[in-house]
Design a protein around this motif. Structure first.
Motif, mmCIF file in Angstrom:
data_model
loop_
_atom_site.group_PDB
_atom_site.id
_atom_site.type_symbol
_atom_site.label_atom_id
_atom_site.label_comp_id
_atom_site.label_asym_id
_atom_site.label_seq_id
_atom_site.Cartn_x
_atom_site.Cartn_y
_atom_site.Cartn_z
ATOM 1 N N ILE A 1 49.432 31.066 56.197
ATOM 2 C CA ILE A 1 49.937 30.190 55.146
ATOM 3 C C ILE A 1 50.276 28.833 55.754
ATOM 4 N N SER A 2 49.933 27.762 55.065
ATOM 5 C CA SER A 2 50.356 26.440 55.535
ATOM 6 C C SER A 2 51.876 26.418 55.616
ATOM 7 N N PRO A 3 52.452 25.861 56.677
ATOM 8 C CA PRO A 3 53.902 25.930 56.867
ATOM 9 C C PRO A 3 54.698 25.534 55.635
ATOM 10 N N PHE A 4 55.581 26.432 55.209
ATOM 11 C CA PHE A 4 56.527 26.231 54.111
ATOM 12 C C PHE A 4 55.849 26.058 52.743
ATOM 13 N N ASN A 5 54.568 26.409 52.619
ATOM 14 C CA ASN A 5 53.846 26.177 51.365
ATOM 15 C C ASN A 5 54.064 27.354 50.415
ATOM 16 N N ILE A 6 55.003 27.165 49.503
ATOM 17 C CA ILE A 6 55.382 28.227 48.574
ATOM 18 C C ILE A 6 54.276 28.515 47.572
ATOM 19 N N THR A 7 53.628 27.476 47.071
ATOM 20 C CA THR A 7 52.574 27.654 46.075
ATOM 21 C C THR A 7 51.405 28.436 46.641
ATOM 22 N N GLU A 8 51.006 28.091 47.849
ATOM 23 C CA GLU A 8 49.916 28.797 48.516
ATOM 24 C C GLU A 8 50.281 30.266 48.719
ATOM 25 N N THR A 9 51.514 30.514 49.114
ATOM 26 C CA THR A 9 51.989 31.887 49.305
ATOM 27 C C THR A 9 51.868 32.678 48.019
ATOM 28 N N ALA A 10 52.346 32.101 46.921
ATOM 29 C CA ALA A 10 52.336 32.798 45.636
ATOM 30 C C ALA A 10 50.916 33.092 45.177
ATOM 31 N N TYR A 11 50.011 32.122 45.358
ATOM 32 C CA TYR A 11 48.625 32.321 44.927
ATOM 33 C C TYR A 11 47.987 33.478 45.680
ATOM 34 N N ILE A 12 48.145 33.490 46.992
ATOM 35 C CA ILE A 12 47.524 34.538 47.804
ATOM 36 C C ILE A 12 48.132 35.900 47.479
ATOM 37 N N LEU A 13 49.448 35.967 47.414
ATOM 38 C CA LEU A 13 50.106 37.253 47.197
ATOM 39 C C LEU A 13 49.849 37.789 45.795
ATOM 40 N N LYS A 14 49.848 36.904 44.807
ATOM 41 C CA LYS A 14 49.609 37.337 43.425
ATOM 42 C C LYS A 14 48.243 37.988 43.294
ATOM 43 N N ASN A 15 47.269 37.490 44.057
ATOM 44 C CA ASN A 15 45.921 38.019 43.958
ATOM 45 C C ASN A 15 45.647 39.156 44.927
ATOM 46 N N ALA A 16 46.594 39.431 45.815
ATOM 47 C CA ALA A 16 46.400 40.514 46.786
ATOM 48 C C ALA A 16 47.191 41.771 46.438
ATOM 49 N N TYR A 17 48.419 41.624 45.936
ATOM 50 C CA TYR A 17 49.302 42.790 45.843
ATOM 51 C C TYR A 17 48.768 43.852 44.890
ATOM 52 N N LYS A 18 48.034 43.443 43.860
ATOM 53 C CA LYS A 18 47.561 44.398 42.848
ATOM 54 C C LYS A 18 46.540 45.374 43.414
ATOM 55 N N SER A 19 45.948 45.056 44.558
ATOM 56 C CA SER A 19 44.968 45.957 45.171
ATOM 57 C C SER A 19 45.636 47.078 45.965
ATOM 58 N N PHE A 20 46.949 46.991 46.165
ATOM 59 C CA PHE A 20 47.673 48.001 46.935
ATOM 60 C C PHE A 20 48.234 49.074 46.006
ATOM 61 N N PRO A 21 48.495 50.253 46.562
ATOM 62 C CA PRO A 21 49.056 51.339 45.749
ATOM 63 C C PRO A 21 50.461 51.001 45.241
ATOM 64 N N ASP A 22 50.845 51.645 44.160
ATOM 65 C CA ASP A 22 52.210 51.516 43.656
ATOM 66 C C ASP A 22 53.207 51.853 44.769
ATOM 67 N N LYS A 23 54.353 51.207 44.709
ATOM 68 C CA LYS A 23 55.465 51.399 45.648
ATOM 69 C C LYS A 23 55.219 50.734 47.003
ATOM 70 N N THR A 24 54.137 49.959 47.132
ATOM 71 C CA THR A 24 53.953 49.188 48.361
ATOM 72 C C THR A 24 55.083 48.166 48.488
ATOM 73 N N ILE A 25 55.523 47.932 49.721
ATOM 74 C CA ILE A 25 56.620 47.002 50.001
ATOM 75 C C ILE A 25 56.029 45.740 50.623
ATOM 76 N N HIS A 26 56.271 44.598 50.002
ATOM 77 C CA HIS A 26 55.701 43.333 50.459
ATOM 78 C C HIS A 26 56.790 42.457 51.069
ATOM 79 N N VAL A 27 56.691 42.205 52.368
ATOM 80 C CA VAL A 27 57.631 41.351 53.084
ATOM 81 C C VAL A 27 57.024 39.958 53.178
#
Length: 286
Positions: free
Chosen positions: A40-66
């Motif tokens: 992630i580009s340093p401190f880039n919140i928008t970039e973080t949200a875009y990547i995570l929003k499109n990645a987390y749904k591919s993981f099983p339920d109850k996955t923990i995202h740090v």
């Protein structure tokens, strides 16, 4: 054992990622850790949200995202843990959750309060790992913090529709590995506002009057030399459902990507203008 994912702006040169993984394994020797990204580009919140929003749904339920981006604790940047869409997120309250949860409300949110017991300048290592381990063992969110009902909102990067419903003003939220430029204008919003009308997308001095659904739709396969399309600019709704400005078969080392060739950068304005106002539906008077 639940999966634990890591998303950070730490990079891979320093010891930070290795230390976080080591701390998790010390707590949970059988843990399964997946790196979503550490670039992630340093401190880039928008970039973080875009990547995570499109990645987390591919993981099983109850996955923990740090999430370790802009994570230093302060009065204005508290730490939260929440359950959302059958997943758990541990992150700073810096606005990124408002983008991830734009269409789905969290089931439960707590403000993490174990800092009184842990002095740290590296909260992802010392605090987030403890919270993730607690959740992975089946622990309740209530144990690690007090329940709250809101989180920080980021509204300035949301696309804006004018009152006449004739235009959408959006912006660049992410530039991918190919140099393609992703905007915050979703296909859903485009269709809702556009209602099938002709349109013009403007990105700096470049305009587009067609939006593709696949990159190779730009290719005319009846032409023998299909390679002539390499390097052509196009607009597309990408796999995440957002308007993207791209260069076909871009190569950052040779042809270049849309960002460099078109001079587009993070937060630059992208507009969509629709022809003719929406005609109000006629309602007969009985």
């Amino acid at each position: 054992m639940s999966l634990i994912t890591l998303t950070t702006d730490f990079g891979t040169k320093d010891h930070f990622v290795g230390a976080v993984k080591g701390a998790i394994y010390s707590e949970l020797p059988d843990a399964k850790i997946v790196d979503i990204t550490h670039q992630i580009s340093p401190f880039n919140i928008t970039e973080t949200a875009y990547i995570l929003k499109n990645a987390y749904k591919s993981f099983p339920d109850k996955t923990i995202h740090v999430i370790g981006v802009d994570s230093e604790l302060s009065i204005q940047n508290k730490h939260i843990a929440l359950e959302l869409d059958n997943h758990f997120f541990i992150c700073p309250d810096n606005g990124l959750i408002s983008m991830i949860a734009s269409e789905i409300r969290p089931t439960k949110i707590v403000e993490i309060n174990i800092h009184d017991r842990v002095e740290s300048s590296f909260p992802v290592l010392d605090v987030f790992v403890q919270v993730a381990s607690h959740i992975a063992r089946g622990g309740s969110l209530s144990v690690v913090g007090k329940e709250i009902d809101s989180y920080k909102q980021i509204i300035e990067i949301q696309p804006k529709v004018n009152e006449q419903q004739t235009s959408i003003a959006g912006g660049v939220i992410y530039i991918d590995n190919y140099g393609n430029v992703i905007t915050n204008i979703s296909q859903k919003l485009f269709n809702t506002v556009g209602k099938g009308r002709d349109f013009k997308v403007t990105a700096r001095r470049y305009t587009f009057t067609k939006i593709f659904s696949r990159y190779n739709e730009i290719v005319d396969y009846s032409i023998k030399n299909n390679g002539q399309h390499d390097g052509e600019k196009l607009a597309i709704f990408n796999s995440a459902g957002f308007l993207e400005i791209a260069i076909y078969r871009s190569n950052l080392e040779t042809v270049g990507g849309a960002s460099t060739l078109l001079g587009l950068e993070y937060r630059d304005t992208i507009t969509v203008e629709f022809e003719n106002p929406v005609t109000p539906e006629f309602t007969p008077i009985n």
